[in-house]
Motif scaffolding. Structure first.
Motif, PDB file in Angstrom:
ATOM      1  N   LYS A  94      97.982  16.809   8.417  1.00 33.66           N
ATOM      2  CA  LYS A  94      98.970  17.879   8.293  1.00 33.66           C
ATOM      3  C   LYS A  94      98.472  19.058   7.451  1.00 33.66           C
ATOM      4  O   LYS A  94      99.072  20.126   7.458  1.00 33.66           O
ATOM      5  N   ILE A  95      97.373  18.868   6.725  1.00 28.43           N
ATOM      6  CA  ILE A  95      96.868  19.924   5.841  1.00 28.43           C
ATOM      7  C   ILE A  95      96.069  20.947   6.643  1.00 28.43           C
ATOM      8  O   ILE A  95      95.186  20.588   7.430  1.00 28.43           O
ATOM      9  N   ASN A  96      96.372  22.205   6.428  1.00 27.18           N
ATOM     10  CA  ASN A  96      95.577  23.284   7.027  1.00 27.18           C
ATOM     11  C   ASN A  96      94.454  23.621   6.046  1.00 27.18           C
ATOM     12  O   ASN A  96      94.589  24.498   5.195  1.00 27.18           O
ATOM     13  N   LEU A  97      93.349  22.930   6.181  1.00 29.81           N
ATOM     14  CA  LEU A  97      92.261  23.090   5.218  1.00 29.81           C
ATOM     15  C   LEU A  97      91.623  24.468   5.290  1.00 29.81           C
ATOM     16  O   LEU A  97      91.093  24.972   4.288  1.00 29.81           O
ATOM     17  N   ASN A  98      91.672  25.111   6.444  1.00 31.43           N
ATOM     18  CA  ASN A  98      91.069  26.438   6.590  1.00 31.43           C
ATOM     19  C   ASN A  98      91.768  27.485   5.731  1.00 31.43           C
ATOM     20  O   ASN A  98      91.166  28.499   5.366  1.00 31.43           O
ATOM     21  N   GLN A  99      93.036  27.249   5.419  1.00 32.00           N
ATOM     22  CA  GLN A  99      93.796  28.202   4.626  1.00 32.00           C
ATOM     23  C   GLN A  99      94.291  27.593   3.315  1.00 32.00           C
ATOM     24  O   GLN A  99      95.191  28.129   2.680  1.00 32.00           O
ATOM     25  N   SER A 100      93.693  26.499   2.917  1.00 28.88           N
ATOM     26  CA  SER A 100      94.152  25.811   1.711  1.00 28.88           C
ATOM     27  C   SER A 100      93.822  26.620   0.457  1.00 28.88           C
ATOM     28  O   SER A 100      92.687  27.067   0.275  1.00 28.88           O
ATOM     29  N   PRO A 101      94.789  26.783  -0.448  1.00 30.64           N
ATOM     30  CA  PRO A 101      94.527  27.472  -1.724  1.00 30.64           C
ATOM     31  C   PRO A 101      93.935  26.534  -2.778  1.00 30.64           C
ATOM     32  O   PRO A 101      93.628  26.961  -3.889  1.00 30.64           O
ATOM     33  N   TYR A 102      93.790  25.259  -2.430  1.00 31.47           N
ATOM     34  CA  TYR A 102      93.344  24.262  -3.401  1.00 31.47           C
ATOM     35  C   TYR A 102      91.859  23.948  -3.228  1.00 31.47           C
ATOM     36  O   TYR A 102      91.290  24.063  -2.138  1.00 31.47           O
TER      37      TYR A 102
END
Length: 260
Positions: A94-102
């Motif tokens: 479920k995580i959008n890693l391409n746009q992750s702020p973390y």
């Protein structure tokens, strides 16, 4: 896209399930093997993993070897005796890693003895960072108890499973065989010294911390057993350190340039 990273040494009993678990979220698996003499490498390669042969350098340093070969920025690092639960798999997807702020994501970890989940003694939730952006962070380059170095973390409320020990016998055998001896050598090499009371006081403190402050007493027999194991490990560590100080024949037997 995620690159999977596993470090191994004679993990033929674990590697199949670990890789199978990771392939549900990773499109490549990199196994960094430190000299397995069993079927670890064969099984890993049959499952499509890329195997890198590297003599053991210490925990964090070894885990960072895979970064030179990973195709993707985001890396999922598991030990061979760890597995992703289905809830964790769903959470990662479920995580959008391409746009992750973390920089990284932390997981809860279920530590097991056999098939028994140990929920006390500080063994749960036992949060650990295992999914991270390698362009922003990585494991600390240390030889023992390495962690991913970042404070920009998002906690995921899902678990991985860690098959820590197959049985109680292994719980007690490992501290004597590996952990306490290695720790004693490291302390001695760094100039740390013990006195005649150190083994007893450190062993007692370890038991009290696990059994009382970390509520091992709520875990019944397993809680007491884990607390006792922690005490034995701590006792042995300082007893061995004291032995190095008192008995030159023992000190001369060990190679302090080859702790790992």
């Amino acid at each position: 896209m995620i690159s999977g990273n596993i470090i191994t040494l004679n993990e033929e009993k674990n590697i199949f399930d670990c890789i199978t678990s990771m392939k549900k979220v990773c499109d490549e698996i990199i196994v960094v093997d430190s000299g397995s003499s069993d079927n670890t490498i064969k099984i890993a390669e049959e499952l499509g993993a890329q195997v890198i042969k590297q003599p053991y350098l210490g925990d964090g340093i070894q885990k960072n070897v895979a970064l030179k070969y990973a195709k993707h920025d985001w890396v999922l690092s598991l030990d061979a005796d760890e597995r992703l639960t289905q809830k964790m798999i769903d959470s990662i997807k479920k995580i959008n890693l391409n746009q992750s702020p973390y920089d990284a994501y932390s997981f809860r970890r279920q530590n097991m003895i056999g098939s028994r989940w140990i929920k006390h003694c500080g063994w749960y939730p036992d949060r650990c960072i295992r999914l991270y952006n390698s362009k922003k962070t990585r494991f600390a380059n240390v030889k023992q108890h390495a962690k991913v170095e970042t404070k920009n973390i998002k906690d995921i409320n899902a678990d991985i499973i860690h098959y820590s020990f197959r049985n109680i016998g292994e719980l007690f055998a490992k501290p004597g065989r590996n952990f306490s001896g290695r720790a004693a050598k490291i302390m001695y090499a760094k100039g740390k010294r013990a006195n005649v009371f150190s083994p007893f006081t450190h062993g007692l403190n370890a038991f009290i911390r696990k059994y009382i402050f970390q509520r091992g007493f709520l875990g019944g027999v397993d809680g007491f057993t884990v607390s006792l194991s922690s005490a034995v490990n701590s006792y042995l560590k300082y007893a061995k350190l004291l032995e190095y100080q008192r008995d030159t024949s023992v000190t001369e037997q060990d190679d302090f340039n080859n702790i790992w």
